[in-house]
Design a protein around this motif. Structure first.
Motif, mmCIF file in Angstrom:
data_model
loop_
_atom_site.group_PDB
_atom_site.id
_atom_site.type_symbol
_atom_site.label_atom_id
_atom_site.label_comp_id
_atom_site.label_asym_id
_atom_site.label_seq_id
_atom_site.Cartn_x
_atom_site.Cartn_y
_atom_site.Cartn_z
ATOM 1 N N GLN A 76 -0.654 60.757 -1.990
ATOM 2 C CA GLN A 76 -0.090 61.935 -1.631
ATOM 3 C C GLN A 76 -0.698 63.228 -2.628
ATOM 4 O O GLN A 76 0.167 64.475 -2.418
ATOM 5 C CB GLN A 76 2.014 61.663 -1.374
ATOM 6 C CG GLN A 76 1.806 61.194 0.193
ATOM 7 C CD GLN A 76 1.349 61.054 1.717
ATOM 8 O OE1 GLN A 76 1.292 62.539 1.273
ATOM 9 N NE2 GLN A 76 0.768 60.030 2.211
ATOM 10 N N ASP A 77 -0.567 63.565 -3.394
ATOM 11 C CA ASP A 77 -1.212 64.243 -4.607
ATOM 12 C C ASP A 77 -2.296 63.750 -5.078
ATOM 13 O O ASP A 77 -1.974 64.346 -6.471
ATOM 14 C CB ASP A 77 0.068 64.377 -5.778
ATOM 15 C CG ASP A 77 0.069 62.900 -6.158
ATOM 16 O OD1 ASP A 77 -1.076 61.803 -6.027
ATOM 17 O OD2 ASP A 77 0.988 62.470 -7.246
ATOM 18 N N GLY A 78 -2.954 63.920 -4.344
ATOM 19 C CA GLY A 78 -4.759 63.774 -4.826
ATOM 20 C C GLY A 78 -6.137 62.699 -5.412
ATOM 21 O O GLY A 78 -6.137 62.579 -5.684
ATOM 22 N N GLY A 79 -4.355 62.230 -5.540
ATOM 23 C CA GLY A 79 -4.719 60.849 -6.278
ATOM 24 C C GLY A 79 -4.521 60.380 -8.258
ATOM 25 O O GLY A 79 -4.783 59.444 -8.923
ATOM 26 N N ASP A 80 -3.128 61.532 -8.055
ATOM 27 C CA ASP A 80 -2.308 61.490 -9.079
ATOM 28 C C ASP A 80 -1.553 60.289 -9.066
ATOM 29 O O ASP A 80 -1.394 59.565 -10.519
ATOM 30 C CB ASP A 80 -1.847 62.968 -9.929
ATOM 31 C CG ASP A 80 -2.884 63.371 -9.922
ATOM 32 O OD1 ASP A 80 -3.618 63.177 -10.185
ATOM 33 O OD2 ASP A 80 -2.347 65.241 -9.696
ATOM 34 N N ASN A 81 -1.207 59.805 -8.373
ATOM 35 C CA ASN A 81 -0.336 58.752 -7.939
ATOM 36 C C ASN A 81 -0.084 57.731 -7.040
ATOM 37 O O ASN A 81 -0.732 58.143 -5.911
ATOM 38 C CB ASN A 81 0.966 59.126 -8.430
ATOM 39 C CG ASN A 81 1.356 59.595 -10.115
ATOM 40 O OD1 ASN A 81 2.044 59.161 -10.421
ATOM 41 N ND2 ASN A 81 1.744 61.431 -9.318
ATOM 42 N N TRP A 82 -0.627 56.341 -6.679
ATOM 43 C CA TRP A 82 -1.036 55.848 -6.166
ATOM 44 C C TRP A 82 0.078 54.436 -5.916
ATOM 45 O O TRP A 82 0.726 53.878 -6.815
ATOM 46 C CB TRP A 82 -2.315 54.920 -6.442
ATOM 47 C CG TRP A 82 -4.076 55.816 -6.113
ATOM 48 C CD1 TRP A 82 -4.151 56.788 -7.522
ATOM 49 C CD2 TRP A 82 -4.255 55.647 -4.870
ATOM 50 N NE1 TRP A 82 -4.986 57.163 -7.092
ATOM 51 C CE2 TRP A 82 -5.566 57.074 -5.832
ATOM 52 C CE3 TRP A 82 -4.406 55.625 -4.029
ATOM 53 C CZ2 TRP A 82 -6.046 58.038 -4.691
ATOM 54 C CZ3 TRP A 82 -5.304 56.170 -3.000
ATOM 55 C CH2 TRP A 82 -6.581 57.333 -3.471
ATOM 56 N N ALA A 83 0.237 54.604 -4.379
ATOM 57 C CA ALA A 83 1.010 52.917 -3.916
ATOM 58 C C ALA A 83 0.185 51.943 -4.006
ATOM 59 O O ALA A 83 -0.074 52.616 -2.446
ATOM 60 C CB ALA A 83 2.546 53.499 -3.886
ATOM 61 N N SER A 84 1.298 51.070 -3.502
ATOM 62 C CA SER A 84 0.393 49.933 -1.622
ATOM 63 C C SER A 84 1.176 49.998 -1.169
ATOM 64 O O SER A 84 2.143 50.719 -1.205
ATOM 65 C CB SER A 84 0.819 48.467 -2.890
ATOM 66 O OG SER A 84 0.163 47.383 -1.697
ATOM 67 N N SER A 85 0.448 50.060 0.306
ATOM 68 C CA SER A 85 0.406 50.706 1.407
ATOM 69 C C SER A 85 0.013 49.709 2.450
ATOM 70 O O SER A 85 0.465 49.807 3.825
ATOM 71 C CB SER A 85 -0.070 51.987 1.559
ATOM 72 O OG SER A 85 -1.530 52.230 1.955
ATOM 73 N N ILE A 86 0.189 48.622 2.336
ATOM 74 C CA ILE A 86 -0.786 46.993 3.491
ATOM 75 C C ILE A 86 -0.522 45.665 2.876
ATOM 76 O O ILE A 86 -0.987 45.529 1.342
ATOM 77 C CB ILE A 86 -1.972 47.979 4.274
ATOM 78 C CG1 ILE A 86 -2.517 47.319 4.821
ATOM 79 C CG2 ILE A 86 -3.139 47.731 2.470
ATOM 80 C CD1 ILE A 86 -3.632 47.520 6.211
#
Length: 411
Positions: A76-86
């Motif tokens: 949600q921040d341009g790629g600075d932080n990623w989370a698993s979503s599927i």
């Protein structure tokens, strides 16, 4: 003299593709025009096959990346932080969001996924056609296509809940699909395959590519202008909707796996060995950009001509930040929900209703689902939209002390 003999013998031991990659890497050390790609921490080492970004309603860049072994990521921040979503238990090959809410994922073992919550949760769909699906595209919400092994093309008119087969006329694997609207859609695949429908999938017509190279990705900016990339540095271009495809000189022999144009002039292609090339004149000339990596890159997506992302093997995600950053404004502190836009399902006109004292002066800008500016004006509380194509739009309203963004759909 000895150094020259050594270099000559070393080059003889390399394949031509390796030499091209070495030369391209050397040319890319400084990049072009001050462009800067840098790696982001994806949190995975899996191969990533596809990446996409959209402007969120909070004025940040929301993004998604999918890949092998159940990999699905969201930021949600341009790629600075990623989370698993599927959680899919399959290999995921393609992700496509029409707007920040509505998205689809295509994967192996005939699995397709749908979200209406920006990827916070996903609904599984399992078509009766038992193929791997490598590409998926929707016009804005309801009408979409998925393509895959053995020339399969399936179509949905209800957000992906049910699917029907289209007759493609080929048994070649199809790798990607993209349209301009729910009527005009293209698909590309192995052995130079290019297909087009001009009647919502009723008929798919083969177009002449004049190549036998596998084609991996395509990008259209209008019903006439499009580009395709593929193996061995292949880039094809059309100015007439595919009636004639002409090759462009990419300058490389590496496989090109992803291509994206923001408009008729500015485009990027990514490929094996960390290759990134770009053009500012519609592909008449292609130039190298410094990716900073040698891993294979599989997908590229841009929000505008200055800000883009790429993904590839080993969990690689890159972001390109230009010195000329010129985005639609990512200032969430200025946002305020003080304007009602109605109807949200509109045909000819949308109306603005200010819940506070209406400002003496304001400007508005309309963006389509790709972030492209399609209309602008000022001090109008009834905005005519009859000339717009069907789809999802974001309306941005700016006055002296606030910015408001609202979404609506043109029917």
């Amino acid at each position: 003299m000895q150094n020259k003999i050594f270099l000559k013998n070393m080059l003889k031991s390399f394949s031509l593709k390796t030499v091209y990659a070495l030369v391209f890497s050397l040319l890319s050390l400084t990049g072009v025009n001050g462009q800067n790609w840098h790696p982001l921490n994806s949190g995975t080492t899996e191969k990533l096959n596809c990446i996409q970004f959209r402007l969120s309603y909070q004025n940040t860049m929301a993004g998604w990346a999918v890949g092998y072994n159940n990999t699905g990521l969201v930021t949600q921040d341009g790629g600075d932080n990623w989370a698993s979503s599927i959680s899919s238990n399959v290999d995921n090959f393609c992700v496509y969001f029409t707007i920040v809410d509505f998205g689809h994922v295509a994967g192996s073992f005939y699995r397709l996924w749908y979200t209406d919550a920006g990827g916070l949760w996903w609904y599984p769909h399992q078509p009766t056609f038992s193929q791997n699906y490598y590409g998926v595209w929707f016009d804005y919400r309801y009408n979409g296509w998925a393509v895959g092994d053995n020339g399969v093309i399936i179509q949905s008119t209800n957000e992906g809940w049910t699917w029907l087969g289209n007759i493609s006329g080929t048994t070649n694997t199809l790798r990607a699909v993209q349209g301009i609207d729910s009527t005009t859609v293209w698909s590309v695949g192995d052995s130079g395959t290019i297909l087009k429908t001009s009647n919502s999938g009723i008929n798919w017509i083969a177009q002449t590519s004049n190549t036998t190279n596998d084609l991996k990705s395509l990008s259209f900016t209008s019903p006439d202008k499009g580009w395709i990339c593929g193996r061995n540095g292949t880039i094809l271009h059309t100015d007439n909707g595919g009636a004639l495809w002409t090759p462009q000189t990419s300058g490389i022999l590496n496989n090109l796996n992803g291509i994206y144009f923001t408009d008729s002039l500015h485009g990027w292609a990514v490929g094996d060995a960390g290759i990134i090339i770009s053009t500012t004149n519609g592909g008449l000339n292609w130039h190298s950009e410094n990716s900073g990596t040698t891993v294979n890159l599989n997908s590229v997506n841009f929000y505008n001509k200055n800000n883009g992302w790429a993904c590839g093997d080993s969990g690689m995600i890159l972001r390109r930040d230009s010195a000329e950053v010129n985005t639609v404004v990512f200032n969430s502190s200025a946002a305020s929900p003080d304007v009602i836009v109605y109807p949200t399902l509109a045909t000819d006109v949308i109306n603005l209703k200010f819940t506070y004292q209406a400002p003496s002066h304001f400007t508005f800008t309309l963006f389509d689902h790709t972030g492209k500016k399609v209309m602008e004006g000022n001090d109008i509380e009834k905005i005519k939209i009859s000339s717009l194509a069907k789809g999802a739009y974001i309306l941005e309203i700016i006055n002296e002390d606030r910015i408001v963004r609202k979404k609506f759909f043109k029917q």
